[in-house]
Motif scaffolding. Structure first.
Motif, PDB file in Angstrom:
ATOM      1  N   ARG A   1       0.833  -1.197   0.000  1.00  0.00           N
ATOM      2  CA  ARG A   1       0.000   0.000   0.000  1.00  0.00           C
ATOM      3  C   ARG A   1       0.879   1.263   0.000  1.00  0.00           C
ATOM      4  N   GLY A   2       0.735   2.053  -1.038  1.00  0.00           N
ATOM      5  CA  GLY A   2       1.556   3.244  -1.186  1.00  0.00           C
ATOM      6  C   GLY A   2       2.693   3.076  -2.167  1.00  0.00           C
ATOM      7  N   GLY A   3       2.969   1.815  -2.549  1.00  0.00           N
ATOM      8  CA  GLY A   3       4.042   1.541  -3.501  1.00  0.00           C
ATOM      9  C   GLY A   3       5.250   0.915  -2.828  1.00  0.00           C
ATOM     10  N   PHE A   4       6.108   0.311  -3.630  1.00  0.00           N
ATOM     11  CA  PHE A   4       7.294  -0.373  -3.104  1.00  0.00           C
ATOM     12  C   PHE A   4       8.222   0.585  -2.364  1.00  0.00           C
ATOM     13  N   GLN A   5       8.283   1.852  -2.795  1.00  0.00           N
ATOM     14  CA  GLN A   5       9.166   2.795  -2.119  1.00  0.00           C
ATOM     15  C   GLN A   5       8.718   3.038  -0.686  1.00  0.00           C
ATOM     16  N   VAL A   6       7.403   3.031  -0.458  1.00  0.00           N
ATOM     17  CA  VAL A   6       6.892   3.188   0.905  1.00  0.00           C
ATOM     18  C   VAL A   6       7.377   2.031   1.773  1.00  0.00           C
ATOM     19  N   PHE A   7       7.302   0.804   1.222  1.00  0.00           N
ATOM     20  CA  PHE A   7       7.796  -0.348   1.978  1.00  0.00           C
ATOM     21  C   PHE A   7       9.290  -0.223   2.259  1.00  0.00           C
ATOM     22  N   ALA A   8      10.079   0.134   1.239  1.00  0.00           N
ATOM     23  CA  ALA A   8      11.526   0.261   1.409  1.00  0.00           C
ATOM     24  C   ALA A   8      11.868   1.332   2.447  1.00  0.00           C
ATOM     25  N   ASP A   9      11.172   2.465   2.399  1.00  0.00           N
ATOM     26  CA  ASP A   9      11.441   3.545   3.354  1.00  0.00           C
ATOM     27  C   ASP A   9      11.058   3.133   4.778  1.00  0.00           C
ATOM     28  N   ARG A  10       9.930   2.427   4.917  1.00  0.00           N
ATOM     29  CA  ARG A  10       9.514   1.967   6.254  1.00  0.00           C
ATOM     30  C   ARG A  10      10.521   0.972   6.813  1.00  0.00           C
ATOM     31  N   LEU A  11      11.008   0.073   5.947  1.00  0.00           N
ATOM     32  CA  LEU A  11      12.003  -0.893   6.405  1.00  0.00           C
ATOM     33  C   LEU A  11      13.289  -0.179   6.816  1.00  0.00           C
ATOM     34  N   ALA A  12      13.701   0.819   6.029  1.00  0.00           N
ATOM     35  CA  ALA A  12      14.904   1.581   6.369  1.00  0.00           C
ATOM     36  C   ALA A  12      14.740   2.310   7.700  1.00  0.00           C
ATOM     37  N   ASP A  13      13.580   2.918   7.901  1.00  0.00           N
ATOM     38  CA  ASP A  13      13.338   3.624   9.160  1.00  0.00           C
ATOM     39  C   ASP A  13      13.346   2.650  10.340  1.00  0.00           C
ATOM     40  N   HIS A  14      12.783   1.451  10.135  1.00  0.00           N
ATOM     41  CA  HIS A  14      12.787   0.448  11.195  1.00  0.00           C
ATOM     42  C   HIS A  14      14.214   0.018  11.520  1.00  0.00           C
ATOM     43  N   LEU A  15      15.034  -0.164  10.483  1.00  0.00           N
ATOM     44  CA  LEU A  15      16.433  -0.525  10.717  1.00  0.00           C
ATOM     45  C   LEU A  15      17.154   0.566  11.493  1.00  0.00           C
ATOM     46  N   ARG A  16      16.905   1.806  11.131  1.00  0.00           N
ATOM     47  CA  ARG A  16      17.544   2.917  11.859  1.00  0.00           C
ATOM     48  C   ARG A  16      17.131   2.897  13.333  1.00  0.00           C
ATOM     49  N   SER A  17      15.854   2.574  13.596  1.00  0.00           N
ATOM     50  CA  SER A  17      15.388   2.526  14.989  1.00  0.00           C
ATOM     51  C   SER A  17      16.071   1.414  15.779  1.00  0.00           C
ATOM     52  N   LEU A  18      16.574   0.396  15.067  1.00  0.00           N
ATOM     53  CA  LEU A  18      17.296  -0.710  15.708  1.00  0.00           C
ATOM     54  C   LEU A  18      18.791  -0.433  15.828  1.00  0.00           C
ATOM     55  N   GLY A  19      19.240   0.689  15.253  1.00  0.00           N
ATOM     56  CA  GLY A  19      20.641   1.067  15.369  1.00  0.00           C
ATOM     57  C   GLY A  19      21.463   0.926  14.108  1.00  0.00           C
ATOM     58  N   VAL A  20      20.837   0.537  12.982  1.00  0.00           N
ATOM     59  CA  VAL A  20      21.573   0.398  11.720  1.00  0.00           C
ATOM     60  C   VAL A  20      21.844   1.784  11.135  1.00  0.00           C
ATOM     61  N   SER A  21      23.069   1.996  10.686  1.00  0.00           N
ATOM     62  CA  SER A  21      23.432   3.237   9.998  1.00  0.00           C
ATOM     63  C   SER A  21      23.295   3.020   8.489  1.00  0.00           C
ATOM     64  N   ILE A  22      22.503   3.857   7.814  1.00  0.00           N
ATOM     65  CA  ILE A  22      22.316   3.757   6.365  1.00  0.00           C
ATOM     66  C   ILE A  22      22.915   5.009   5.735  1.00  0.00           C
ATOM     67  N   ARG A  23      23.965   4.822   4.965  1.00  0.00           N
ATOM     68  CA  ARG A  23      24.677   5.953   4.372  1.00  0.00           C
ATOM     69  C   ARG A  23      24.355   6.030   2.887  1.00  0.00           C
ATOM     70  N   LEU A  24      23.454   6.944   2.541  1.00  0.00           N
ATOM     71  CA  LEU A  24      23.058   7.135   1.148  1.00  0.00           C
ATOM     72  C   LEU A  24      24.093   7.991   0.430  1.00  0.00           C
ATOM     73  N   ASN A  25      24.040   7.947  -0.905  1.00  0.00           N
ATOM     74  CA  ASN A  25      25.006   8.697  -1.726  1.00  0.00           C
ATOM     75  C   ASN A  25      26.449   8.368  -1.346  1.00  0.00           C
ATOM     76  N   THR A  26      26.687   7.110  -0.999  1.00  0.00           N
ATOM     77  CA  THR A  26      28.021   6.698  -0.534  1.00  0.00           C
ATOM     78  C   THR A  26      28.459   5.437  -1.274  1.00  0.00           C
ATOM     79  N   PRO A  27      28.926   5.574  -2.517  1.00  0.00           N
ATOM     80  CA  PRO A  27      29.397   4.386  -3.247  1.00  0.00           C
ATOM     81  C   PRO A  27      30.699   3.851  -2.672  1.00  0.00           C
ATOM     82  N   VAL A  28      30.790   2.526  -2.616  1.00  0.00           N
ATOM     83  CA  VAL A  28      32.024   1.869  -2.184  1.00  0.00           C
ATOM     84  C   VAL A  28      32.911   1.651  -3.397  1.00  0.00           C
ATOM     85  N   THR A  29      34.157   2.094  -3.320  1.00  0.00           N
ATOM     86  CA  THR A  29      35.074   1.971  -4.450  1.00  0.00           C
ATOM     87  C   THR A  29      36.004   0.778  -4.317  1.00  0.00           C
ATOM     88  N   GLN A  30      36.260   0.327  -3.093  1.00  0.00           N
ATOM     89  CA  GLN A  30      37.213  -0.782  -2.940  1.00  0.00           C
ATOM     90  C   GLN A  30      37.003  -1.511  -1.610  1.00  0.00           C
TER      91      GLN A  30
END
Length: 429
Positions: free
Chosen positions: A190-219
């Motif tokens: 409900r709301g689209g897949f992005q809503v699900f992805a954002d809710r999951l990300a917010d839940h992970l953050r509430s558990l202590g996971v750090s999500i670093r966007l715009n951060t490509p890994v080069t090596q």
């Protein structure tokens, strides 16, 4: 442990969910500005729902993703509907998503063609084992058992559309998996897949996971003692790392992997995807068809036309009608170089075949999305070529849609293999 997950798709976030629940410190690195990976979406200001960049849905048999949603307690937000899917035959489109529709489909020879189709499909769905089928090319097996006419009418267009010039080399286990697991009822959040992805990300953050966007890994290289060094714009050390990107990206990021493993990664073949999304003022398919399967031989400039708002109500998108035009192509195909305007010009030339009343003035807005990694190509005995989840580099793990074989790519199997990787990571200590 301190663990890095590279890629904030649904699979990577599912792995992070299991790892953080087990007490580990998890950091997710994501090159994009949003979470969701290939299932991410976009949204206009007057829409209440988002639209996926690359058309997505769930099947009722998708145990891994639906199980995760149930664990999170969000199952009330999953919606299943049965839209109309049609197949092309001699210049016309016909429904082919039920036994009754199959009886009416003119591409079948009645009654023996129907009987043969039913018997062979029953064998594949309920009796066959994929391990023996991967020894055969789908092109040869289906011509023999379904018959030449039925193969050319139904299955050759599917194979050729997905795999282009490589379609005669794809093994039969891939086709078995499609017939085995797929359902006619399709699901979304409900709301689209992005809503699900954002809710999951917010839940992970509430558990202590750090999500670093715009951060490509080069090596990814060996660090001090038994640690791994992750390089972005800076350097950071981790006990373990899970990579959820493509085999080619892993090969670029981790040059210290043994030569044999690197060669195995680079041997894996994948098709890219090009998708043009249009917002229209009016409905394109007056019959209310959702998914048009189109053979390459018919001369259309794309493989599939998907009218999203014949599956979901246009009211979710401010009354706009959303249409996808998509194709699977080799990454060196010209569609990866043409501009949005050039592709739009080619694509809308055939829109009057779907609706004679169509005019370019119907178009509100257009979006173009491309990815070079969309559909792995499984050759004969492909199971021998699957890279192991636990790589030879200590602490480095790999989980991608190239490893879900014989199943097809999708969010369900991404979640399944990434959660499997998380278990292996915890068990390996």
């Amino acid at each position: 442990m301190k663990i890095a997950v590279i890629g904030a798709g649904l699979g990577g976030m599912a792995a992070a969910f299991d790892l953080v629940k087990a007490g580990h410190k998890v950091v997710i690195f994501e090159a994009s500005e949003v979470v969701g990976g290939l299932a991410s979406g976009f949204k206009e200001p007057h829409w209440s729902w988002s639209v996926e960049r690359f058309y997505h849905h769930w099947f009722q048999s998708d145990r891994a993703i639906l199980g995760l949603i149930k664990e999170l307690g969000w199952q009330e937000d999953v919606m299943f509907r049965r839209p109309k899917t049609v197949a092309y035959h001699q210049g016309e489109f016909y429904p082919l998503d039920s036994p009754l529709a199959a009886l009416r489909f003119p591409g079948f020879q009645f009654p023996w063609g129907i009987l043969r189709f039913g018997l062979v499909t029953f064998y594949l769905r309920y009796l066959a084992q994929w391990q023996s089928l991967e020894n055969f090319r789908a092109h040869d097996w289906m011509r023999q058992w379904y018959g030449e006419r039925l193969y050319q009418t139904l299955f050759q267009p599917l194979l050729e559309g997905k795999f282009g010039p490589h379609y005669t080399e794809v093994n039969m286990a891939w086709m078995w998996a499609r017939l085995k697991a797929r359902t006619t009822r399709l699901g979304t959040f409900r709301g689209g897949f992005q809503v699900f992805a954002d809710r999951l990300a917010d839940h992970l953050r509430s558990l202590g996971v750090s999500i670093r966007l715009n951060t490509p890994v080069t090596q990814i290289t060996k660090g001090r003692e038994r640690l791994l060094k992750i390089t972005t714009t800076s350097e950071e050390e981790f006990d373990q790392c899970l990579v959820t990107s493509s085999p080619a990206q892993l090969a670029r990021m981790a040059p210290e992997l043994p030569e044999d493993y690197l060669k195995g990664l680079l041997r894996l073949k994948s098709m890219g995807a090009v998708v043009l999304v249009l917002s229209l003022k009016h409905q394109l398919s007056r019959q209310g068809y959702y998914w048009f399967n189109i053979p390459k031989s018919a001369g259309y400039p794309f493989l599939a036309l998907v009218e999203h708002t014949n599956y979901l109500d246009p009211k979710f998108f401010g009354g706009d009608h959303i249409v996808y035009c998509g194709d699977y192509l080799d990454p060196d195909h010209e569609y990866f170089r043409l501009s949005e305007e050039e592709l739009l010009s080619r694509f809308i030339r055939v829109f009057p075949k779907f609706n004679p009343d169509f005019k370019p003035e119907w178009i509100n807005k257009v979006w173009l999305w491309r990815t070079s990694y969309a559909q792995p190509v499984p050759y004969l005995n492909h199971s021998r070529n699957i890279p192991s989840i636990q790589t030879p580099l200590k602490g480095l793990f790999f989980a991608s849609m190239s490893q879900v074989y014989p199943w097809d790519r999708g969010t369900n199997f991404a979640v399944e293999i990434c959660r499997k990787a998380a278990r292996l990571m915890m068990d390996s200590v």
